[in-house]
Design a protein around this motif. Structure first.
Motif, PDB file in Angstrom:
ATOM      1  N   GLU A 194       0.831  -1.207   0.000  1.00  0.00           N
ATOM      2  CA  GLU A 194       0.000   0.000   0.000  1.00  0.00           C
ATOM      3  C   GLU A 194       0.866   1.258   0.000  1.00  0.00           C
ATOM      4  N   ARG A 195       1.950   1.238   0.761  1.00  0.00           N
ATOM      5  CA  ARG A 195       2.841   2.401   0.811  1.00  0.00           C
ATOM      6  C   ARG A 195       3.502   2.637  -0.551  1.00  0.00           C
TER       7      ARG A 195
ATOM      8  N   LYS B  36      12.181  18.306  -5.306  1.00  0.00           N
ATOM      9  CA  LYS B  36      12.412  18.067  -3.879  1.00  0.00           C
ATOM     10  C   LYS B  36      11.487  16.972  -3.361  1.00  0.00           C
ATOM     11  N   THR B  37      10.250  16.966  -3.842  1.00  0.00           N
ATOM     12  CA  THR B  37       9.300  15.931  -3.431  1.00  0.00           C
ATOM     13  C   THR B  37       9.778  14.561  -3.868  1.00  0.00           C
ATOM     14  N   ARG B  38      10.257  14.452  -5.107  1.00  0.00           N
ATOM     15  CA  ARG B  38      10.779  13.175  -5.609  1.00  0.00           C
ATOM     16  C   ARG B  38      11.984  12.713  -4.796  1.00  0.00           C
ATOM     17  N   GLU B  39      12.902  13.635  -4.505  1.00  0.00           N
ATOM     18  CA  GLU B  39      14.081  13.280  -3.714  1.00  0.00           C
ATOM     19  C   GLU B  39      13.684  12.764  -2.335  1.00  0.00           C
ATOM     20  N   GLN B  40      12.770  13.464  -1.681  1.00  0.00           N
ATOM     21  CA  GLN B  40      12.317  13.045  -0.356  1.00  0.00           C
ATOM     22  C   GLN B  40      11.624  11.683  -0.423  1.00  0.00           C
ATOM     23  N   LEU B  41      10.831  11.485  -1.467  1.00  0.00           N
ATOM     24  CA  LEU B  41      10.121  10.229  -1.616  1.00  0.00           C
ATOM     25  C   LEU B  41      11.094   9.062  -1.793  1.00  0.00           C
ATOM     26  N   PHE B  42      12.141   9.263  -2.585  1.00  0.00           N
ATOM     27  CA  PHE B  42      13.128   8.196  -2.775  1.00  0.00           C
ATOM     28  C   PHE B  42      13.870   7.886  -1.477  1.00  0.00           C
ATOM     29  N   LYS B  43      14.163   8.912  -0.682  1.00  0.00           N
ATOM     30  CA  LYS B  43      14.799   8.681   0.613  1.00  0.00           C
ATOM     31  C   LYS B  43      13.883   7.868   1.522  1.00  0.00           C
ATOM     32  N   GLU B  44      12.609   8.236   1.533  1.00  0.00           N
ATOM     33  CA  GLU B  44      11.644   7.517   2.367  1.00  0.00           C
ATOM     34  C   GLU B  44      11.439   6.080   1.887  1.00  0.00           C
TER      35      GLU B  44
ATOM     36  N   GLU C 183      14.280  -0.731   6.481  1.00  0.00           N
ATOM     37  CA  GLU C 183      13.872  -0.888   7.875  1.00  0.00           C
ATOM     38  C   GLU C 183      12.577  -1.676   8.046  1.00  0.00           C
ATOM     39  N   GLU C 184      11.607  -1.472   7.179  1.00  0.00           N
ATOM     40  CA  GLU C 184      10.318  -2.110   7.395  1.00  0.00           C
ATOM     41  C   GLU C 184      10.155  -3.415   6.597  1.00  0.00           C
ATOM     42  N   LEU C 185      10.704  -3.465   5.396  1.00  0.00           N
ATOM     43  CA  LEU C 185      10.622  -4.694   4.610  1.00  0.00           C
ATOM     44  C   LEU C 185      11.872  -5.554   4.748  1.00  0.00           C
ATOM     45  N   ASN C 186      12.887  -5.017   5.422  1.00  0.00           N
ATOM     46  CA  ASN C 186      14.159  -5.726   5.638  1.00  0.00           C
ATOM     47  C   ASN C 186      14.781  -6.202   4.331  1.00  0.00           C
ATOM     48  N   LEU C 187      14.748  -5.360   3.330  1.00  0.00           N
ATOM     49  CA  LEU C 187      15.389  -5.660   2.051  1.00  0.00           C
ATOM     50  C   LEU C 187      16.710  -4.912   1.977  1.00  0.00           C
ATOM     51  N   HIS C 188      17.771  -5.614   1.697  1.00  0.00           N
ATOM     52  CA  HIS C 188      19.059  -4.952   1.537  1.00  0.00           C
ATOM     53  C   HIS C 188      19.321  -4.633   0.072  1.00  0.00           C
ATOM     54  N   ASP C 189      18.816  -5.464  -0.826  1.00  0.00           N
ATOM     55  CA  ASP C 189      18.915  -5.195  -2.254  1.00  0.00           C
ATOM     56  C   ASP C 189      17.503  -4.955  -2.785  1.00  0.00           C
ATOM     57  N   TYR C 190      17.125  -3.699  -2.826  1.00  0.00           N
ATOM     58  CA  TYR C 190      15.772  -3.326  -3.234  1.00  0.00           C
ATOM     59  C   TYR C 190      15.745  -2.729  -4.635  1.00  0.00           C
TER      60      TYR C 190
END
Length: 115
Positions: free
Chosen positions: A19-20, A49-57, A64-71
């Protein structure tokens, strides 16, 4: 979100989104603007700036939440969907313009004139 999944069910990648990620996809599509167009500079800056912030998030979410190291594959699929949505929008615009010209509905319909 389920309504959108049913609407776009033929796109296999969309059904694999969380969903996220789906909401991130919507923001990325909205911020995917043509920087060569005559938009005010402040709009271009805000969308970048919105795109940059979104990619960081998204990176934080994957780690952190999906525990993927290679995403990279997951993010690549998301960006492919953004591109597909942009191409679909261009095709719809071109088709609408063609039909408006062919059938002369452009001059009679206020909504089509605004498109």
């Amino acid at each position: 979100m389920n309504e959108y999944m049913e609407l776009f069910g033929s796109i296999g990648k969309l059904s694999q989104l969380t969903e996220r990620e789906f909401y991130a996809l919507a923001v990325l599509i909205y911020c995917d603007i043509d920087t060569s167009s005559d938009l005010p500079e402040d709009i271009v800056v805000v969308t970048q700036k919105t795109r940059e912030q979104l990619f960081k998030e998204l990176q934080r979410y994957y780690r952190e939440e999906l525990n993927l190291h290679d995403y990279s594959k997951r993010l690549g699929n998301l960006m492919s969907l953004v591109h597909c949505a942009g191409e679909a929008a261009l095709l719809i615009y071109e088709e609408q313009r063609m039909y408006s010209t062919m059938f002369d509905v452009y001059s009679d319909d206020r909504l089509l004139r605004e498109l």
